[in-house]
Scaffold this active site. Sequence first.
Site, PDB file in Angstrom:
ATOM      1  CB  THR A  18      -0.925   0.036   1.237  1.00 12.07           C
ATOM      2  OG1 THR A  18      -0.098  -0.105   2.415  1.00 12.07           O
ATOM      3  CG2 THR A  18      -1.961  -1.071   1.201  1.00 12.07           C
ATOM      4  N   GLY A  19       2.172   1.133   0.126  1.00 18.75           N
ATOM      5  CA  GLY A  19       3.057   2.302   0.194  1.00 18.75           C
ATOM      6  C   GLY A  19       3.426   2.802  -1.195  1.00 18.75           C
ATOM      7  CG  ASP A  21       9.444   2.524  -2.925  1.00 18.62           C
ATOM      8  OD1 ASP A  21       9.099   3.663  -3.281  1.00 18.62           O
ATOM      9  OD2 ASP A  21      10.578   2.262  -2.482  1.00 18.62           O
ATOM     10  CE1 TYR A 108       4.234  -0.740  15.127  1.00 23.39           C
ATOM     11  CE2 TYR A 108       5.135   1.040  13.806  1.00 23.39           C
ATOM     12  CZ  TYR A 108       4.274  -0.032  13.949  1.00 23.39           C
ATOM     13  OH  TYR A 108       3.469  -0.393  12.904  1.00 23.39           O
ATOM     14  CB  THR A 138      17.533   3.134   3.528  1.00 30.53           C
ATOM     15  OG1 THR A 138      17.648   4.557   3.607  1.00 30.53           O
ATOM     16  CG2 THR A 138      17.790   2.572   4.913  1.00 30.53           C
ATOM     17  CD  GLU A 140      18.250   8.578   6.818  1.00 31.49           C
ATOM     18  OE1 GLU A 140      18.430   8.604   8.037  1.00 31.49           O
ATOM     19  OE2 GLU A 140      18.401   9.565   6.096  1.00 31.49           O
ATOM     20  CE1 TYR A 162      13.206   3.461   7.589  1.00 27.96           C
ATOM     21  CE2 TYR A 162      15.146   4.754   7.033  1.00 27.96           C
ATOM     22  CZ  TYR A 162      14.113   3.919   6.651  1.00 27.96           C
ATOM     23  OH  TYR A 162      13.994   3.540   5.341  1.00 27.96           O
ATOM     24  CE  LYS A 166      14.070   0.247   6.000  1.00 23.51           C
ATOM     25  NZ  LYS A 166      13.399  -0.697   5.102  1.00 23.51           N
TER      26      LYS A 166
HETATM   27  P1  NAP Z   1       6.004   3.981   2.589  1.00 27.61           P
HETATM   28  O1  NAP Z   1       5.260   4.708   1.527  1.00 27.61           O
HETATM   29  O2  NAP Z   1       6.060   4.571   3.967  1.00 27.61           O
HETATM   30  O3  NAP Z   1       5.387   2.508   2.679  1.00 27.61           O
HETATM   31  C1  NAP Z   1       5.645   1.668   3.773  1.00 27.61           C
HETATM   32  C2  NAP Z   1       4.730   0.461   3.668  1.00 27.61           C
HETATM   33  O4  NAP Z   1       4.969  -0.370   4.809  1.00 27.61           O
HETATM   34  C3  NAP Z   1       3.231   0.812   3.709  1.00 27.61           C
HETATM   35  O5  NAP Z   1       2.547  -0.035   2.835  1.00 27.61           O
HETATM   36  C4  NAP Z   1       2.859   0.513   5.137  1.00 27.61           C
HETATM   37  O6  NAP Z   1       1.491   0.204   5.320  1.00 27.61           O
HETATM   38  C5  NAP Z   1       3.711  -0.726   5.363  1.00 27.61           C
HETATM   39  N1  NAP Z   1       3.837  -1.081   6.776  1.00 27.61           N
HETATM   40  C6  NAP Z   1       4.071  -0.257   7.823  1.00 27.61           C
HETATM   41  N2  NAP Z   1       4.080  -0.949   8.967  1.00 27.61           N
HETATM   42  C7  NAP Z   1       3.819  -2.236   8.648  1.00 27.61           C
HETATM   43  C8  NAP Z   1       3.666  -3.428   9.392  1.00 27.61           C
HETATM   44  N3  NAP Z   1       3.760  -3.437  10.729  1.00 27.61           N
HETATM   45  N4  NAP Z   1       3.408  -4.576   8.738  1.00 27.61           N
HETATM   46  C9  NAP Z   1       3.283  -4.593   7.380  1.00 27.61           C
HETATM   47  N5  NAP Z   1       3.410  -3.484   6.626  1.00 27.61           N
HETATM   48  C10 NAP Z   1       3.667  -2.320   7.244  1.00 27.61           C
HETATM   49  O7  NAP Z   1       7.507   3.714   2.163  1.00 27.61           O
HETATM   50  P2  NAP Z   1       8.165   3.709   0.696  1.00 27.61           P
HETATM   51  O8  NAP Z   1       8.694   5.065   0.416  1.00 27.61           O
HETATM   52  O9  NAP Z   1       7.250   3.041  -0.251  1.00 27.61           O
HETATM   53  O10 NAP Z   1       9.443   2.788   0.961  1.00 27.61           O
HETATM   54  C11 NAP Z   1       9.370   1.368   0.793  1.00 27.61           C
HETATM   55  C12 NAP Z   1      10.498   0.724   1.570  1.00 27.61           C
HETATM   56  O11 NAP Z   1      11.740   1.222   1.100  1.00 27.61           O
HETATM   57  C13 NAP Z   1      10.492   1.007   3.064  1.00 27.61           C
HETATM   58  O12 NAP Z   1      11.000  -0.133   3.706  1.00 27.61           O
HETATM   59  C14 NAP Z   1      11.468   2.168   3.221  1.00 27.61           C
HETATM   60  O13 NAP Z   1      12.006   2.167   4.523  1.00 27.61           O
HETATM   61  C15 NAP Z   1      12.478   1.815   2.161  1.00 27.61           C
HETATM   62  N6  NAP Z   1      13.192   2.923   1.542  1.00 27.61           N
HETATM   63  C16 NAP Z   1      12.525   3.994   1.034  1.00 27.61           C
HETATM   64  C17 NAP Z   1      13.213   5.021   0.395  1.00 27.61           C
HETATM   65  C18 NAP Z   1      12.503   6.206  -0.190  1.00 27.61           C
HETATM   66  O14 NAP Z   1      13.176   7.215  -0.455  1.00 27.61           O
HETATM   67  N7  NAP Z   1      11.216   6.123  -0.477  1.00 27.61           N
HETATM   68  C19 NAP Z   1      14.620   4.938   0.287  1.00 27.61           C
HETATM   69  C20 NAP Z   1      15.272   3.810   0.804  1.00 27.61           C
HETATM   70  C21 NAP Z   1      14.551   2.808   1.412  1.00 27.61           C
HETATM   71  P3  NAP Z   1       0.372   1.357   5.550  1.00 27.61           P
HETATM   72  O15 NAP Z   1       0.007   1.846   4.177  1.00 27.61           O
HETATM   73  O16 NAP Z   1      -0.704   0.620   6.241  1.00 27.61           O
HETATM   74  O17 NAP Z   1       1.016   2.432   6.379  1.00 27.61           O
HETATM   75  O1  G4F Z   2      11.861  13.637   3.267  1.00 26.86           O
HETATM   76  P1  G4F Z   2      12.553  13.217   4.506  1.00 26.86           P
HETATM   77  O2  G4F Z   2      11.707  13.014   5.702  1.00 26.86           O
HETATM   78  O3  G4F Z   2      13.385  11.922   4.108  1.00 26.86           O
HETATM   79  P2  G4F Z   2      14.631  11.184   4.797  1.00 26.86           P
HETATM   80  O4  G4F Z   2      14.762  11.514   6.226  1.00 26.86           O
HETATM   81  O5  G4F Z   2      15.814  11.453   3.934  1.00 26.86           O
HETATM   82  O6  G4F Z   2      14.191   9.664   4.693  1.00 26.86           O
HETATM   83  C1  G4F Z   2      13.637   9.140   3.483  1.00 26.86           C
HETATM   84  O7  G4F Z   2      14.692   8.682   2.656  1.00 26.86           O
HETATM   85  C2  G4F Z   2      15.447   7.587   3.195  1.00 26.86           C
HETATM   86  C3  G4F Z   2      16.537   7.251   2.162  1.00 26.86           C
HETATM   87  O8  G4F Z   2      17.681   8.027   2.431  1.00 26.86           O
HETATM   88  C4  G4F Z   2      14.509   6.422   3.410  1.00 26.86           C
HETATM   89  F1  G4F Z   2      15.207   5.348   3.881  1.00 26.86           F
HETATM   90  C5  G4F Z   2      13.431   6.815   4.399  1.00 26.86           C
HETATM   91  O9  G4F Z   2      12.514   5.714   4.536  1.00 26.86           O
HETATM   92  C6  G4F Z   2      12.678   8.015   3.855  1.00 26.86           C
HETATM   93  O10 G4F Z   2      11.969   7.605   2.707  1.00 26.86           O
HETATM   94  O11 G4F Z   2      13.675  14.291   4.894  1.00 26.86           O
HETATM   95  C7  G4F Z   2      14.682  14.668   3.967  1.00 26.86           C
HETATM   96  C8  G4F Z   2      15.484  15.827   4.561  1.00 26.86           C
HETATM   97  C9  G4F Z   2      15.958  15.585   5.999  1.00 26.86           C
HETATM   98  O12 G4F Z   2      17.290  16.011   6.104  1.00 26.86           O
HETATM   99  C10 G4F Z   2      15.079  16.465   6.840  1.00 26.86           C
HETATM  100  O13 G4F Z   2      15.685  16.936   8.038  1.00 26.86           O
HETATM  101  O14 G4F Z   2      14.621  16.969   4.630  1.00 26.86           O
HETATM  102  C11 G4F Z   2      14.817  17.597   5.882  1.00 26.86           C
HETATM  103  N1  G4F Z   2      13.612  18.385   6.195  1.00 26.86           N
HETATM  104  C12 G4F Z   2      13.568  19.733   6.301  1.00 26.86           C
HETATM  105  N2  G4F Z   2      12.335  20.106   6.633  1.00 26.86           N
HETATM  106  C13 G4F Z   2      12.391  17.890   6.443  1.00 26.86           C
HETATM  107  C14 G4F Z   2      11.581  18.984   6.729  1.00 26.86           C
HETATM  108  N3  G4F Z   2      11.907  16.623   6.439  1.00 26.86           N
HETATM  109  C15 G4F Z   2      10.585  16.445   6.717  1.00 26.86           C
HETATM  110  N4  G4F Z   2      10.072  15.182   6.666  1.00 26.86           N
HETATM  111  N5  G4F Z   2       9.761  17.498   7.012  1.00 26.86           N
HETATM  112  C16 G4F Z   2      10.204  18.789   7.033  1.00 26.86           C
HETATM  113  O15 G4F Z   2       9.464  19.720   7.311  1.00 26.86           O
END
Ligand code: NAP
Ligand code: G4F
Length: 351
Positions: A18-19, A21, A108, A138, A140, A162, A166
């Site tokens: 549902t997310g 990706d 959590y 990631t 991160e 987080y 990871k």
């Molecule tokens: P997202 O939009 O936050 O999606 C996270 C998904 O995980 C949602 O479907 C959520 O369900 C589900 N989830 C949360 N808690 C759960 C649980 N207890 N059991 C089963 N499912 C659960 O994240 P995304 O951006 O698509 O990222 C996908 C994955 O890649 C994540 O693992 C994230 O940490 C990792 N990642 C993301 C990025 C990025 O930049 N987007 C970069 C590197 C790695 P609900 O819809 O119910 O909340």
């Molecule tokens: O968009 P962000 O919350 O993404 P962040 O922390 O980089 O994490 C995302 O990318 C990771 C991959 O590197 C994933 F693993 C993770 O699951 C997630 O998808 O914040 C990006 C940057 C940060 O430095 C934050 O401090 O934006 C800065 N920022 C500035 N103002 C903010 C804000 N971030 C958020 N969320 N909200 C603000 O108002």
Amino acid sequence: MSLLPPRLARKALVTGVTGQDGSYLAELLVQKGYEVWGMMRRSSLRNTQRLSPLEYAMRREDTRLHLCHGDLSDTSSIRRILDEVRPDEIYNLGAQSHVHVSFEMPEYTADVTGVGTVRMLEAIHQLQLPAKFYQASTSELYGKVRETPQTETTPFHPRSPYGAAKAYSFEITRVYRESYAMFAVNGILFNHESPRRGETFVTRKITRAAAAIAAGRQRVLKLGNLEARRDWGFAGDFVEAMWLMLQAQEPRDYVIATGETHAVREFCSLAFDRAGLPLSWQGSGVNERGIGPSGEVLVEVDPQFFRPAEVDLLIGDATRARNDLGWKPKVTFEQLVNLMVDHDISLLEAC
Ligand code: NAP
Ligand code: G4F
């Protein structure tokens, strides 16, 4: 006419379907002819908005997407689903994925984002499934970066609960690969965004605000650290890399990134430009302001969005993925910003 039975579609299980990706990956896999099983957690209201294009298309064709309820914090649901579905490929995308939230919910986050991965791996191992496993790792992990740009060999230094969760998932995936000869890989993905990005991540927060301010529905956007730099790509490009990793001959970990880095401030400037509100920046630190074309303050810094520890700079080198998998990003940074702003403007126009 062949007497052989038709080749059965390959089955993929996607956690976190549902997310952001999960929805793009499910679409890609359905297009490729997979039977896709999406695991989603129970909620009081159905939470499949991002899957609606796929569900809509499904009504006119054979159903190739099946949704099932399971939770990464619950071994029995994971085991039941794996046993029933017996997938060929497993993409573990489910997570508490928000860095700021992880400081408020560290335990959590450890349970779902960290231990959830070993629940998946151990269930696959106990059931003796010959499935290939993709772990959503990631950038991160690099946190306080030790080297720039970051590659598969750059040491990790996570900066948040987080990132720490990871890091455990990354290592346990490697451990299962080495211990049980599993095809289990980590995709070390740098930030990737899209119109389906969650609304509290910084890019979507900015594009929604730019659209709303331009439409007169919001006065000001409050952000945290404007200096932070990220390597931002398009989610649609990045899910293709996940699939390619599971088609490779050998299980290897890969960095997936664009190789460019931009500050939050730059993202903001481009987004407001696209919405017809070019910004000029005044002041510094918590007093910095983004000023709109009529002299009004449109962007402010609010310390409530600062993190206890920040990841200042991320930029990835995806040479290994380019060489081994033939992967490279298609959507540029500016195209990404524009498509997100345009989407948010059209959403507002529709209501
Ligand atoms: P997202 O939009 O936050 O999606 C996270 C998904 O995980 C949602 O479907 C959520 O369900 C589900 N989830 C949360 N808690 C759960 C649980 N207890 N059991 C089963 N499912 C659960 O994240 P995304 O951006 O698509 O990222 C996908 C994955 O890649 C994540 O693992 C994230 O940490 C990792 N990642 C993301 C990025 C990025 O930049 N987007 C970069 C590197 C790695 P609900 O819809 O119910 O909340
Ligand atoms: O968009 P962000 O919350 O993404 P962040 O922390 O980089 O994490 C995302 O990318 C990771 C991959 O590197 C994933 F693993 C993770 O699951 C997630 O998808 O914040 C990006 C940057 C940060 O430095 C934050 O401090 O934006 C800065 N920022 C500035 N103002 C903010 C804000 N971030 C958020 N969320 N909200 C603000 O108002």
